[in-house]
Design an enzyme around this catalytic site. Structure first.
Site, PDB file in Angstrom:
ATOM      1  N   ASP A  23     -67.321  32.735-109.633  1.00 37.62           N
ATOM      2  CA  ASP A  23     -66.833  31.531-108.953  1.00 37.62           C
ATOM      3  C   ASP A  23     -65.470  31.110-109.516  1.00 37.62           C
ATOM      4  O   ASP A  23     -65.187  31.324-110.701  1.00 37.62           O
ATOM      5  CB  ASP A  23     -67.861  30.402-109.151  1.00 37.62           C
ATOM      6  CG  ASP A  23     -67.662  29.265-108.167  1.00 37.62           C
ATOM      7  OD1 ASP A  23     -66.866  29.417-107.218  1.00 37.62           O
ATOM      8  OD2 ASP A  23     -68.297  28.214-108.354  1.00 37.62           O
ATOM      9  N   ARG A  27     -59.817  28.098-106.852  1.00 39.27           N
ATOM     10  CA  ARG A  27     -59.171  27.150-107.785  1.00 39.27           C
ATOM     11  C   ARG A  27     -58.121  27.847-108.654  1.00 39.27           C
ATOM     12  O   ARG A  27     -57.074  27.291-108.962  1.00 39.27           O
ATOM     13  CB  ARG A  27     -60.240  26.488-108.680  1.00 39.27           C
ATOM     14  CG  ARG A  27     -60.859  25.265-108.037  1.00 39.27           C
ATOM     15  CD  ARG A  27     -62.141  24.883-108.692  1.00 39.27           C
ATOM     16  NE  ARG A  27     -63.211  25.800-108.316  1.00 39.27           N
ATOM     17  CZ  ARG A  27     -64.386  25.870-108.927  1.00 39.27           C
ATOM     18  NH1 ARG A  27     -64.648  25.085-109.967  1.00 39.27           N
ATOM     19  NH2 ARG A  27     -65.302  26.705-108.511  1.00 39.27           N
ATOM     20  N   TRP A  28     -58.385  29.099-109.026  1.00 32.87           N
ATOM     21  CA  TRP A  28     -57.419  29.865-109.818  1.00 32.87           C
ATOM     22  C   TRP A  28     -56.094  29.967-109.048  1.00 32.87           C
ATOM     23  O   TRP A  28     -55.019  29.762-109.609  1.00 32.87           O
ATOM     24  CB  TRP A  28     -57.990  31.268-110.091  1.00 32.87           C
ATOM     25  CG  TRP A  28     -57.129  32.155-110.931  1.00 32.87           C
ATOM     26  CD1 TRP A  28     -57.190  32.320-112.284  1.00 32.87           C
ATOM     27  CD2 TRP A  28     -56.074  33.028-110.463  1.00 32.87           C
ATOM     28  NE1 TRP A  28     -56.239  33.230-112.695  1.00 32.87           N
ATOM     29  CE2 TRP A  28     -55.552  33.679-111.600  1.00 32.87           C
ATOM     30  CE3 TRP A  28     -55.527  33.309-109.217  1.00 32.87           C
ATOM     31  CZ2 TRP A  28     -54.506  34.603-111.526  1.00 32.87           C
ATOM     32  CZ3 TRP A  28     -54.471  34.228-109.142  1.00 32.87           C
ATOM     33  CH2 TRP A  28     -53.981  34.854-110.280  1.00 32.87           C
ATOM     34  N   ARG A  36     -55.353  31.004-101.511  1.00 35.62           N
ATOM     35  CA  ARG A  36     -56.686  31.331-102.038  1.00 35.62           C
ATOM     36  C   ARG A  36     -56.930  32.844-102.084  1.00 35.62           C
ATOM     37  O   ARG A  36     -57.588  33.367-102.975  1.00 35.62           O
ATOM     38  CB  ARG A  36     -57.760  30.688-101.159  1.00 35.62           C
ATOM     39  CG  ARG A  36     -57.821  29.184-101.232  1.00 35.62           C
ATOM     40  CD  ARG A  36     -58.854  28.647-100.234  1.00 35.62           C
ATOM     41  NE  ARG A  36     -60.171  29.236-100.441  1.00 35.62           N
ATOM     42  CZ  ARG A  36     -61.030  28.828-101.388  1.00 35.62           C
ATOM     43  NH1 ARG A  36     -60.716  27.840-102.178  1.00 35.62           N
ATOM     44  NH2 ARG A  36     -62.199  29.418-101.523  1.00 35.62           N
ATOM     45  N   HIS A  40     -58.824  35.800-104.753  1.00 34.56           N
ATOM     46  CA  HIS A  40     -59.843  36.828-104.502  1.00 34.56           C
ATOM     47  C   HIS A  40     -59.334  38.197-104.978  1.00 34.56           C
ATOM     48  O   HIS A  40     -60.090  38.990-105.529  1.00 34.56           O
ATOM     49  CB  HIS A  40     -60.204  36.883-103.022  1.00 34.56           C
ATOM     50  CG  HIS A  40     -60.876  35.621-102.530  1.00 34.56           C
ATOM     51  ND1 HIS A  40     -61.905  35.013-103.210  1.00 34.56           N
ATOM     52  CD2 HIS A  40     -60.655  34.856-101.424  1.00 34.56           C
ATOM     53  CE1 HIS A  40     -62.301  33.930-102.542  1.00 34.56           C
ATOM     54  NE2 HIS A  40     -61.548  33.806-101.472  1.00 34.56           N
ATOM     55  N   SER A  68     -71.810  35.363-100.055  1.00 32.95           N
ATOM     56  CA  SER A  68     -73.110  34.755 -99.751  1.00 32.95           C
ATOM     57  C   SER A  68     -73.288  34.574 -98.246  1.00 32.95           C
ATOM     58  O   SER A  68     -72.302  34.585 -97.492  1.00 32.95           O
ATOM     59  CB  SER A  68     -73.224  33.398-100.445  1.00 32.95           C
ATOM     60  OG  SER A  68     -72.387  32.456 -99.808  1.00 32.95           O
ATOM     61  N   GLU A  70     -73.838  31.920 -96.883  1.00 35.68           N
ATOM     62  CA  GLU A  70     -73.114  30.679 -96.563  1.00 35.68           C
ATOM     63  C   GLU A  70     -71.604  30.926 -96.446  1.00 35.68           C
ATOM     64  O   GLU A  70     -70.895  30.181 -95.772  1.00 35.68           O
ATOM     65  CB  GLU A  70     -73.373  29.621 -97.643  1.00 35.68           C
ATOM     66  CG  GLU A  70     -74.808  29.087 -97.678  1.00 35.68           C
ATOM     67  CD  GLU A  70     -75.835  30.066 -98.243  1.00 35.68           C
ATOM     68  OE1 GLU A  70     -75.445  30.959 -99.038  1.00 35.68           O
ATOM     69  OE2 GLU A  70     -77.016  29.961 -97.876  1.00 35.68           O
ATOM     70  N   TRP A  72     -70.132  32.980 -94.712  1.00 33.78           N
ATOM     71  CA  TRP A  72     -69.739  33.267 -93.322  1.00 33.78           C
ATOM     72  C   TRP A  72     -69.152  32.031 -92.643  1.00 33.78           C
ATOM     73  O   TRP A  72     -68.492  32.137 -91.613  1.00 33.78           O
ATOM     74  CB  TRP A  72     -70.939  33.768 -92.505  1.00 33.78           C
ATOM     75  CG  TRP A  72     -71.371  35.162 -92.850  1.00 33.78           C
ATOM     76  CD1 TRP A  72     -72.559  35.525 -93.414  1.00 33.78           C
ATOM     77  CD2 TRP A  72     -70.652  36.397 -92.644  1.00 33.78           C
ATOM     78  NE1 TRP A  72     -72.617  36.891 -93.585  1.00 33.78           N
ATOM     79  CE2 TRP A  72     -71.460  37.446 -93.110  1.00 33.78           C
ATOM     80  CE3 TRP A  72     -69.389  36.702 -92.102  1.00 33.78           C
ATOM     81  CZ2 TRP A  72     -71.058  38.782 -93.063  1.00 33.78           C
ATOM     82  CZ3 TRP A  72     -68.998  38.046 -92.066  1.00 33.78           C
ATOM     83  CH2 TRP A  72     -69.821  39.060 -92.540  1.00 33.78           C
ATOM     84  N   LEU A 134     -75.118  52.872-115.464  1.00 35.85           N
ATOM     85  CA  LEU A 134     -75.114  51.442-115.135  1.00 35.85           C
ATOM     86  C   LEU A 134     -75.531  51.305-113.673  1.00 35.85           C
ATOM     87  O   LEU A 134     -75.021  52.032-112.816  1.00 35.85           O
ATOM     88  CB  LEU A 134     -73.703  50.860-115.325  1.00 35.85           C
ATOM     89  CG  LEU A 134     -73.488  49.430-114.834  1.00 35.85           C
ATOM     90  CD1 LEU A 134     -74.222  48.431-115.729  1.00 35.85           C
ATOM     91  CD2 LEU A 134     -72.001  49.074-114.812  1.00 35.85           C
ATOM     92  N   GLU A 210     -82.101  33.443-118.600  1.00 35.59           N
ATOM     93  CA  GLU A 210     -81.255  32.520-119.373  1.00 35.59           C
ATOM     94  C   GLU A 210     -79.943  32.318-118.620  1.00 35.59           C
ATOM     95  O   GLU A 210     -79.333  33.289-118.160  1.00 35.59           O
ATOM     96  CB  GLU A 210     -80.956  33.110-120.758  1.00 35.59           C
ATOM     97  CG  GLU A 210     -82.169  33.277-121.633  1.00 35.59           C
ATOM     98  CD  GLU A 210     -82.797  31.941-122.041  1.00 35.59           C
ATOM     99  OE1 GLU A 210     -82.073  30.937-122.135  1.00 35.59           O
ATOM    100  OE2 GLU A 210     -84.024  31.933-122.253  1.00 35.59           O
TER     101      GLU A 210
END
Ligand code: FPP
Length: 243
Positions: A23, A27-28, A36, A40, A68, A70, A72, A134, A210
């Site tokens: 996230d 803002r970065w 924006r 990305h 996500s 959302e 979309w 991995l 955690e």
């Protein structure tokens, strides 16, 4: 629930499975008076850093929340740019990921993605299926509640056909019907950018995970941030509800 013995790095246990909510890209960029979309792009660099970092630390599973359900509803230009970025990243990284022994998996409603990205997803999965250093799972068009509803629909169908009965429904059975059926639950979930929410990510799977919340914005995420989160995880006392 099976609790696996944990390996120790000398500085504490290493989580077997790390999940990340990446996230803060927007803002970065805004902080730098950039669009924006630039955030990305830098975020994709940080993905490379996270994959390398997990490989170096001996983490076996990395799951990334890339897009996500959302997301979309974001402006179409941003969605298109993100799709372009996924396309570029998958095409560019397929050889490197394959050579590095990374097995790439995807969770989410992949059928909602543009056709060519669906083909790339299938190709990467196929090319890396025999790797095991991995396991990198990329959540694309993913929403946990919709994943759980999908699992319930499949179980319901099986009951309707007489293949199962309602009494057979158990936590293990639900787990086996999720997109993540072949993954262990995350030991550590990291969210960057200072936000402290799960945002519909791995709700079922994070029952005993955690959480570490970092103020770092995702494009600034480096191996040191991963190490700091792993060190904090190492200091936690996981009791799984027992004493
Ligand atoms: C959240 O930041 C980030 C996203 C919605 C996209 C994540 C995508 C990447 C990191 C790009 C590359 C990924 C892969 C797997 C190649 P935000 O836009 O919500 O930031 P904000 O909260 O500051 O607005």
């Amino acid at each position: 629930m099976e609790v696996l013995p944990q390996r120790d790095s000398g500085q504490g246990p290493i989580p077997e499975h790390v999940a990340i909510i990446m996230d803060g890209n927007g803002r970065w960029a805004t902080k730098r008076s950039l669009q924006r979309l630039r955030g990305h792009e830098q975020g994709a660099e940080a993905v490379r850093e996270a994959v390398r970092g997990c490989g170096d630390l001996g983490i076996r599973y990395l799951t990334l929340f890339a897009f996500s359900s959302e997301n979309w509803s974001r402006p179409i230009e941003e969605i298109n740019h993100l799709m372009g970025l996924f396309r570029f990243f998958f095409r560019k990284e397929i050889n490197a990921l394959s050579d590095a022994g990374v097995k790439v998996k995807f969770i989410g409603d992949i059928k909602r993605l543009p056709d060519d990205i669906q083909s790339l997803v299938a190709e990467i999965k196929e090319r890396t299926q025999h790797n095991s250093k991995l396991i990198l799972t990329i959540a694309l068009s993913y929403g946990s509640q919709s994943e759980i509803a999908g699992a319930m629909r499949i179980i319901g169908e099986k009951i309707k056909k007489g293949e199962l009965s309602a009494e057979d429904i158990s936590e293990e059975m639900i787990t086996r019907h999720l997109d993540t059926a072949d993954l262990p639950d995350p030991d550590l979930l990291i969210r960057t950018s200072g936000e402290k929410r799960l945002s519909n990510f791995l709700l079922w799977q994070c029952a005993y995970t955690e959480f570490v919340f970092l103020d770092t914005l995702w494009p600034d995420f480096r191996k040191e941030d991963l190490m700091a989160a792993v060190a904090e995880y190492g200091n936690r006392n996981r009791r799984y509800g027992a004493l």
